[in-house]
Each structure stands twice: as structure tokens, then as C-alpha cells.
Design a protein around this motif. Structure first.
Motif, PDB file in Angstrom:
ATOM      1  N   TYR A   2       0.833  -1.191   0.000  1.00 53.27           N
ATOM      2  CA  TYR A   2       0.000   0.000   0.000  1.00 53.27           C
ATOM      3  C   TYR A   2       0.873   1.248   0.000  1.00 53.27           C
ATOM      4  CZ  TYR A   2      -3.891  -3.023   1.104  1.00 53.27           C
ATOM      5  OH  TYR A   2      -4.849  -3.990   1.057  1.00 53.27           O
ATOM      6  N   ARG A   3       0.968   1.910  -1.115  1.00 54.82           N
ATOM      7  CA  ARG A   3       1.776   3.120  -1.210  1.00 54.82           C
ATOM      8  C   ARG A   3       1.158   4.269  -0.434  1.00 54.82           C
ATOM      9  NH1 ARG A   3       3.599   4.665  -6.853  1.00 54.82           N
ATOM     10  NH2 ARG A   3       4.822   6.029  -5.554  1.00 54.82           N
ATOM     11  N   GLU A   4      -0.175   4.231  -0.215  1.00 57.63           N
ATOM     12  CA  GLU A   4      -0.830   5.309   0.512  1.00 57.63           C
ATOM     13  C   GLU A   4      -0.255   5.492   1.917  1.00 57.63           C
ATOM     14  OE1 GLU A   4      -3.438   2.540  -0.169  1.00 57.63           O
ATOM     15  OE2 GLU A   4      -3.086   3.206  -2.178  1.00 57.63           O
ATOM     16  N   PHE A   5       0.303   4.430   2.475  1.00 60.01           N
ATOM     17  CA  PHE A   5       0.795   4.467   3.845  1.00 60.01           C
ATOM     18  C   PHE A   5       2.283   4.780   3.930  1.00 60.01           C
ATOM     19  CE2 PHE A   5      -3.019   1.835   4.243  1.00 60.01           C
ATOM     20  CZ  PHE A   5      -3.674   2.554   5.215  1.00 60.01           C
ATOM     21  N   ASP A   6       2.932   5.043   2.821  1.00 63.64           N
ATOM     22  CA  ASP A   6       4.363   5.299   2.821  1.00 63.64           C
ATOM     23  C   ASP A   6       4.635   6.798   2.819  1.00 63.64           C
ATOM     24  OD1 ASP A   6       7.077   4.964   2.707  1.00 63.64           O
ATOM     25  OD2 ASP A   6       7.116   4.610   0.548  1.00 63.64           O
ATOM     26  N   TRP A   7       4.456   7.431   3.985  1.00 60.29           N
ATOM     27  CA  TRP A   7       4.659   8.871   4.087  1.00 60.29           C
ATOM     28  C   TRP A   7       6.008   9.231   4.682  1.00 60.29           C
ATOM     29  CZ3 TRP A   7      -0.484   7.346   5.507  1.00 60.29           C
ATOM     30  CH2 TRP A   7      -1.430   7.717   4.561  1.00 60.29           C
ATOM     31  N   GLY A   8       6.756   8.277   5.095  1.00 63.17           N
ATOM     32  CA  GLY A   8       8.070   8.557   5.620  1.00 63.17           C
ATOM     33  C   GLY A   8       8.098   9.110   7.034  1.00 63.17           C
ATOM     34  N   GLY A   9       6.990   9.051   7.751  1.00 62.27           N
ATOM     35  CA  GLY A   9       6.954   9.498   9.135  1.00 62.27           C
ATOM     36  C   GLY A   9       7.589   8.476  10.045  1.00 62.27           C
ATOM     37  N   ARG A  10       7.422   8.683  11.330  1.00 60.06           N
ATOM     38  CA  ARG A  10       8.015   7.726  12.259  1.00 60.06           C
ATOM     39  C   ARG A  10       7.342   6.357  12.113  1.00 60.06           C
ATOM     40  NH1 ARG A  10       5.933   9.279  18.295  1.00 60.06           N
ATOM     41  NH2 ARG A  10       3.807   9.704  17.691  1.00 60.06           N
ATOM     42  N   PRO A  11       8.094   5.307  12.347  1.00 64.74           N
ATOM     43  CA  PRO A  11       7.558   3.956  12.150  1.00 64.74           C
ATOM     44  C   PRO A  11       6.486   3.598  13.181  1.00 64.74           C
ATOM     45  CG  PRO A  11       9.803   3.862  13.008  1.00 64.74           C
ATOM     46  CD  PRO A  11       9.492   5.303  12.757  1.00 64.74           C
ATOM     47  N   LEU A  12       5.613   2.699  12.788  1.00 63.17           N
ATOM     48  CA  LEU A  12       4.555   2.209  13.668  1.00 63.17           C
ATOM     49  C   LEU A  12       5.030   0.926  14.344  1.00 63.17           C
ATOM     50  CD1 LEU A  12       1.549   2.609  11.240  1.00 63.17           C
ATOM     51  CD2 LEU A  12       2.040   4.023  13.204  1.00 63.17           C
ATOM     52  N   GLY A  13       5.170   0.971  15.640  1.00 62.09           N
ATOM     53  CA  GLY A  13       5.522  -0.220  16.399  1.00 62.09           C
ATOM     54  C   GLY A  13       4.270  -0.986  16.799  1.00 62.09           C
ATOM     55  N   PRO A  14       4.431  -2.130  17.449  1.00 63.66           N
ATOM     56  CA  PRO A  14       3.288  -2.951  17.840  1.00 63.66           C
ATOM     57  C   PRO A  14       2.278  -2.227  18.728  1.00 63.66           C
ATOM     58  CG  PRO A  14       5.345  -4.128  18.214  1.00 63.66           C
ATOM     59  CD  PRO A  14       5.702  -2.733  17.811  1.00 63.66           C
ATOM     60  N   GLU A  15       2.748  -1.403  19.645  1.00 60.01           N
ATOM     61  CA  GLU A  15       1.824  -0.675  20.532  1.00 60.01           C
ATOM     62  C   GLU A  15       1.020   0.355  19.754  1.00 60.01           C
ATOM     63  OE1 GLU A  15       3.899   0.897  23.893  1.00 60.01           O
ATOM     64  OE2 GLU A  15       4.601  -1.085  24.518  1.00 60.01           O
ATOM     65  N   ALA A  16       1.662   1.046  18.832  1.00 63.01           N
ATOM     66  CA  ALA A  16       0.971   2.042  18.015  1.00 63.01           C
ATOM     67  C   ALA A  16      -0.076   1.371  17.124  1.00 63.01           C
ATOM     68  CB  ALA A  16       1.965   2.821  17.159  1.00 63.01           C
ATOM     69  N   ILE A  17       0.296   0.254  16.534  1.00 62.89           N
ATOM     70  CA  ILE A  17      -0.645  -0.472  15.673  1.00 62.89           C
ATOM     71  C   ILE A  17      -1.849  -0.931  16.477  1.00 62.89           C
ATOM     72  CG2 ILE A  17      -0.963  -2.569  14.296  1.00 62.89           C
ATOM     73  CD1 ILE A  17       1.976  -2.144  13.368  1.00 62.89           C
ATOM     74  N   SER A  18      -1.602  -1.446  17.661  1.00 62.71           N
ATOM     75  CA  SER A  18      -2.690  -1.890  18.523  1.00 62.71           C
ATOM     76  C   SER A  18      -3.623  -0.726  18.881  1.00 62.71           C
ATOM     77  CB  SER A  18      -2.111  -2.519  19.792  1.00 62.71           C
ATOM     78  OG  SER A  18      -3.130  -2.911  20.648  1.00 62.71           O
ATOM     79  N   MET A  19      -3.056   0.420  19.224  1.00 62.94           N
ATOM     80  CA  MET A  19      -3.856   1.581  19.580  1.00 62.94           C
ATOM     81  C   MET A  19      -4.680   2.054  18.375  1.00 62.94           C
ATOM     82  SD  MET A  19      -2.679   5.374  20.912  1.00 62.94           S
ATOM     83  CE  MET A  19      -1.531   5.565  19.560  1.00 62.94           C
ATOM     84  N   ILE A  20      -4.062   2.119  17.218  1.00 64.65           N
ATOM     85  CA  ILE A  20      -4.764   2.565  16.012  1.00 64.65           C
ATOM     86  C   ILE A  20      -5.879   1.593  15.651  1.00 64.65           C
ATOM     87  CG2 ILE A  20      -4.475   2.906  13.511  1.00 64.65           C
ATOM     88  CD1 ILE A  20      -1.742   4.234  14.237  1.00 64.65           C
ATOM     89  N   ARG A  21      -5.629   0.303  15.778  1.00 66.45           N
ATOM     90  CA  ARG A  21      -6.682  -0.686  15.499  1.00 66.45           C
ATOM     91  C   ARG A  21      -7.867  -0.508  16.438  1.00 66.45           C
ATOM     92  NH1 ARG A  21      -4.609  -6.636  14.363  1.00 66.45           N
ATOM     93  NH2 ARG A  21      -6.835  -6.752  14.006  1.00 66.45           N
ATOM     94  N   GLN A  22      -7.585  -0.266  17.709  1.00 62.21           N
ATOM     95  CA  GLN A  22      -8.654  -0.057  18.681  1.00 62.21           C
ATOM     96  C   GLN A  22      -9.454   1.207  18.359  1.00 62.21           C
ATOM     97  OE1 GLN A  22      -9.948  -1.982  21.016  1.00 62.21           O
ATOM     98  NE2 GLN A  22     -11.462  -0.404  21.411  1.00 62.21           N
ATOM     99  N   LEU A  23      -8.764   2.274  18.031  1.00 63.96           N
ATOM    100  CA  LEU A  23      -9.443   3.515  17.674  1.00 63.96           C
ATOM    101  C   LEU A  23     -10.295   3.326  16.423  1.00 63.96           C
ATOM    102  CD1 LEU A  23      -6.543   6.027  18.318  1.00 63.96           C
ATOM    103  CD2 LEU A  23      -8.676   5.848  19.614  1.00 63.96           C
ATOM    104  N   LEU A  24      -9.794   2.564  15.475  1.00 60.27           N
ATOM    105  CA  LEU A  24     -10.546   2.303  14.250  1.00 60.27           C
ATOM    106  C   LEU A  24     -11.780   1.456  14.538  1.00 60.27           C
ATOM    107  CD1 LEU A  24     -10.526   2.917  11.271  1.00 60.27           C
ATOM    108  CD2 LEU A  24      -9.172   0.855  10.916  1.00 60.27           C
ATOM    109  N   ARG A  25     -11.646   0.473  15.439  1.00 59.10           N
ATOM    110  CA  ARG A  25     -12.823  -0.331  15.843  1.00 59.10           C
ATOM    111  C   ARG A  25     -13.891   0.566  16.462  1.00 59.10           C
ATOM    112  NH1 ARG A  25      -9.372  -3.466  18.715  1.00 59.10           N
ATOM    113  NH2 ARG A  25      -8.346  -4.938  17.389  1.00 59.10           N
ATOM    114  N   GLU A  26     -13.471   1.431  17.373  1.00 57.95           N
ATOM    115  CA  GLU A  26     -14.408   2.363  18.016  1.00 57.95           C
ATOM    116  C   GLU A  26     -15.081   3.257  16.977  1.00 57.95           C
ATOM    117  OE1 GLU A  26     -12.297   4.679  20.907  1.00 57.95           O
ATOM    118  OE2 GLU A  26     -11.592   2.889  21.982  1.00 57.95           O
ATOM    119  N   TYR A  27     -14.296   3.775  16.063  1.00 59.46           N
ATOM    120  CA  TYR A  27     -14.805   4.660  15.016  1.00 59.46           C
ATOM    121  C   TYR A  27     -15.871   3.950  14.189  1.00 59.46           C
ATOM    122  CZ  TYR A  27     -14.706   7.664  10.873  1.00 59.46           C
ATOM    123  OH  TYR A  27     -15.056   8.476   9.828  1.00 59.46           O
ATOM    124  N   CYS A  28     -15.577   2.728  13.748  1.00 62.91           N
ATOM    125  CA  CYS A  28     -16.517   1.979  12.909  1.00 62.91           C
ATOM    126  C   CYS A  28     -17.772   1.581  13.688  1.00 62.91           C
ATOM    127  CB  CYS A  28     -15.838   0.748  12.315  1.00 62.91           C
ATOM    128  SG  CYS A  28     -14.622   1.167  11.051  1.00 62.91           S
TER     129      CYS A  28
END
Length: 68
Positions: A2-28
Motif C-alpha cells: 500500500y503506497r498510501e501508507f508510505d509517508w516517511g513518518g516515524r515507524p509504527l511499532g506494535p503498541e501504536a498499531i494496537s492503539m490505532i486498530r482499537q481507535l478504528l474499531r471504536e470509530y466503525c
């Protein structure tokens, strides 16, 4: 890949991914949108960009999502 996600910002570690997934679940859940649908994809992109640009607080990320 997915090129859309290649913005060159700081990397996503396991904790960040977990937090983002949870926020996305709540959002949906709050918006009754499909987890694989376009609305969820847009929210996921926004969360990743915000995180990679230095916003790592779940409350702040939640507040910055569209519709909040």
C-alpha cells in the motif's frame, strides 16, 4: 504494498498499531461502518498520518478523526 501508507513518518511499532486498530474499531462501531469499507480506510489513513506526525495520544487521535 500500500503506497498510501508510505509517508516517511516515524515507524509504527506494535503498541501504536494496537492503539490505532482499537481507535478504528471504536470509530466503525460508532458510525456503523464496515471495517473494510472506504470510510474505515480513510479513518485508518488519517490515524496513521497523525501518528507519524507526532500525535501519539489516543484521546487526541480520537478527537481529530472526522465527525468528532
Amino acid at each position: 504494498m500500500y503506497r498510501e501508507f508510505d509517508w516517511g513518518g516515524r515507524p509504527l511499532g506494535p503498541e501504536a498499531i494496537s492503539m490505532i486498530r482499537q481507535l478504528l474499531r471504536e470509530y466503525c462501531t460508532a458510525r456503523s461502518c464496515q471495517h473494510q469499507g472506504p470510510e474505515a480506510e480513510d479513518a485508518a489513513r488519517r490515524l496513521v498520518v497523525l501518528y507519524q506526525n507526532g500525535i501519539d495520544d489516543a484521546g487526541e487521535l480520537r478527537r481529530l478523526l472526522p465527525g468528532n
